[in-house]
Design a protein around this motif. Structure first.
Motif, PDB file in Angstrom:
ATOM      1  N   GLN A  65       0.987  -1.140   0.097  1.00  4.05           N
ATOM      2  CA  GLN A  65       0.062  -0.113  -0.110  1.00  4.05           C
ATOM      3  C   GLN A  65       0.970   1.128   0.138  1.00  4.05           C
ATOM      4  O   GLN A  65       0.485   2.147  -0.769  1.00  4.05           O
ATOM      5  CB  GLN A  65      -1.041   0.062   1.379  1.00  4.05           C
ATOM      6  N   ILE A  81       2.492   1.663  -3.340  1.00  4.81           N
ATOM      7  CA  ILE A  81       1.555   2.272  -4.467  1.00  4.81           C
ATOM      8  C   ILE A  81       1.597   3.877  -4.195  1.00  4.81           C
ATOM      9  O   ILE A  81       1.374   4.545  -5.052  1.00  4.81           O
ATOM     10  CB  ILE A  81       0.304   1.344  -4.453  1.00  4.81           C
ATOM     11  N   LYS A  82       1.122   4.111  -3.061  1.00  2.00           N
ATOM     12  CA  LYS A  82       0.839   5.401  -2.690  1.00  2.00           C
ATOM     13  C   LYS A  82       2.014   6.555  -2.890  1.00  2.00           C
ATOM     14  O   LYS A  82       1.850   7.448  -3.566  1.00  2.00           O
ATOM     15  CB  LYS A  82       0.269   5.666  -1.390  1.00  2.00           C
ATOM     16  N   SER A 109       1.812   5.617  -7.390  1.00  2.00           N
ATOM     17  CA  SER A 109       0.708   6.769  -7.569  1.00  2.00           C
ATOM     18  C   SER A 109       1.300   7.994  -8.305  1.00  2.00           C
ATOM     19  O   SER A 109       0.711   8.844  -8.919  1.00  2.00           O
ATOM     20  CB  SER A 109      -0.038   7.054  -6.476  1.00  2.00           C
ATOM     21  N   GLN A 156       1.091   7.748 -11.752  1.00  2.00           N
ATOM     22  CA  GLN A 156      -0.293   7.878 -12.093  1.00  2.00           C
ATOM     23  C   GLN A 156      -1.023   9.126 -12.203  1.00  2.00           C
ATOM     24  O   GLN A 156      -1.653   9.582 -12.660  1.00  2.00           O
ATOM     25  CB  GLN A 156      -1.239   6.793 -11.349  1.00  2.00           C
ATOM     26  N   LEU A 182       4.385  -4.467  -7.256  1.00  2.00           N
ATOM     27  CA  LEU A 182       3.162  -4.815  -7.177  1.00  2.00           C
ATOM     28  C   LEU A 182       2.977  -5.818  -8.103  1.00  2.00           C
ATOM     29  O   LEU A 182       2.469  -6.830  -7.946  1.00  2.00           O
ATOM     30  CB  LEU A 182       2.280  -3.622  -7.946  1.00  2.00           C
ATOM     31  N   TYR A 211      -5.837  -0.868  -8.121  1.00  2.00           N
ATOM     32  CA  TYR A 211      -4.728   0.050  -8.537  1.00  2.00           C
ATOM     33  C   TYR A 211      -4.978   0.052 -10.313  1.00  2.00           C
ATOM     34  O   TYR A 211      -4.817   1.088 -10.881  1.00  2.00           O
ATOM     35  CB  TYR A 211      -3.513  -0.297  -8.419  1.00  2.00           C
ATOM     36  N   TYR A 212      -4.953  -0.932 -10.572  1.00  2.00           N
ATOM     37  CA  TYR A 212      -5.233  -1.381 -12.138  1.00  2.00           C
ATOM     38  C   TYR A 212      -6.378  -0.752 -12.726  1.00  2.00           C
ATOM     39  O   TYR A 212      -6.582  -0.328 -13.989  1.00  2.00           O
ATOM     40  CB  TYR A 212      -4.741  -2.749 -12.592  1.00  2.00           C
ATOM     41  N   THR A 272      -7.968   1.584 -11.675  1.00  2.00           N
ATOM     42  CA  THR A 272      -7.860   3.237 -11.533  1.00  2.00           C
ATOM     43  C   THR A 272      -6.999   3.528 -12.649  1.00  2.00           C
ATOM     44  O   THR A 272      -7.187   4.542 -13.142  1.00  2.00           O
ATOM     45  CB  THR A 272      -7.330   3.531 -10.077  1.00  2.00           C
TER      46      THR A 272
END
Length: 191
Positions: A60, A63-64, A68, A71, A103, A124-125, A127
């Motif tokens: 988590q 990703i953040k 991200s 993204q 990930l 995630y994917y 989004t």
């Protein structure tokens, strides 16, 4: 009065993300992480309960704070259409070229049996795919891409490319082939 934590959790999560990415879940020992970060064993088990719970927190956090950022460039630059997509893949390639993507590694190693990893990855994917759709819709409105393409299909392909690029980057030791492949897909839909 509650005791103040004697560890820097973001630093530990960042360090652990690198270790899990390099070694995988099975080969990473909590003893190694605890020894290198001075993370108290008791605090570890109070905070995370298990190695798998710790991995979920690390994932988590990764990703953040890592994925991200790439993204967000799609979201912030959606008005640029196709250029935002090129910029995303350039940033993503830079991120994963050093050691791969945590990930994707977690999905490969644990995705069949770990429902939390499945859920995190799916979210995630999904989004990411929505971000690609927004960029492609903008590109279509500005006549950067063909009006006849199926935007959802291309967005799904780009999302799948993202996952495949992480694996390809490991196999090819960070070569630029991933950027070439993405550019070919984009050139096939551009006007």
């Amino acid at each position: 009065m509650p005791k103040q934590a004697q560890y820097d959790l973001p630093e530990i999560l960042t360090y652990a993300a690198d270790i899990f990415t390099q070694q995988g879940f099975a080969k990473t020992s909590m003893e190694e992480i605890i020894a290198r970060t001075q993370f108290n064993r008791r605090a570890f088990y109070i905070e995370f309960k298990s190695k798998q719970g710790f991995l979920h927190a690390v994932l988590q956090y990764y990703i953040k704070h890592q994925l991200s950022a790439c993204q967000e460039s799609l979201i912030a630059r959606a008005e640029y259409g196709t250029q935002a997509i090129y910029d995303y893949f350039s940033a993503y390639h830079q991120l994963i070229s050093k050691q791969g993507c945590l990930l994707v590694n977690c999905i490969s190693e644990l995705g069949r049996n770990d429902e939390v990893v499945q859920s995190i990855a799916r979210h995630y994917y999904d989004t990411l795919q929505l971000c690609f759709i927004a960029c492609l819709e903008r590109a279509q409105r500005h006549q950067q891409i063909q009006s006849t393409i199926n935007i959802e299909s291309v967005a799904l392909q780009l999302t799948c490319f993202t996952q495949g690029f992480a694996i390809s980057s490991i196999l090819q030791d960070g070569e630029d082939d991933v950027i070439i492949a993405m550019s070919e897909l984009m050139s096939s839909i551009e006007i």
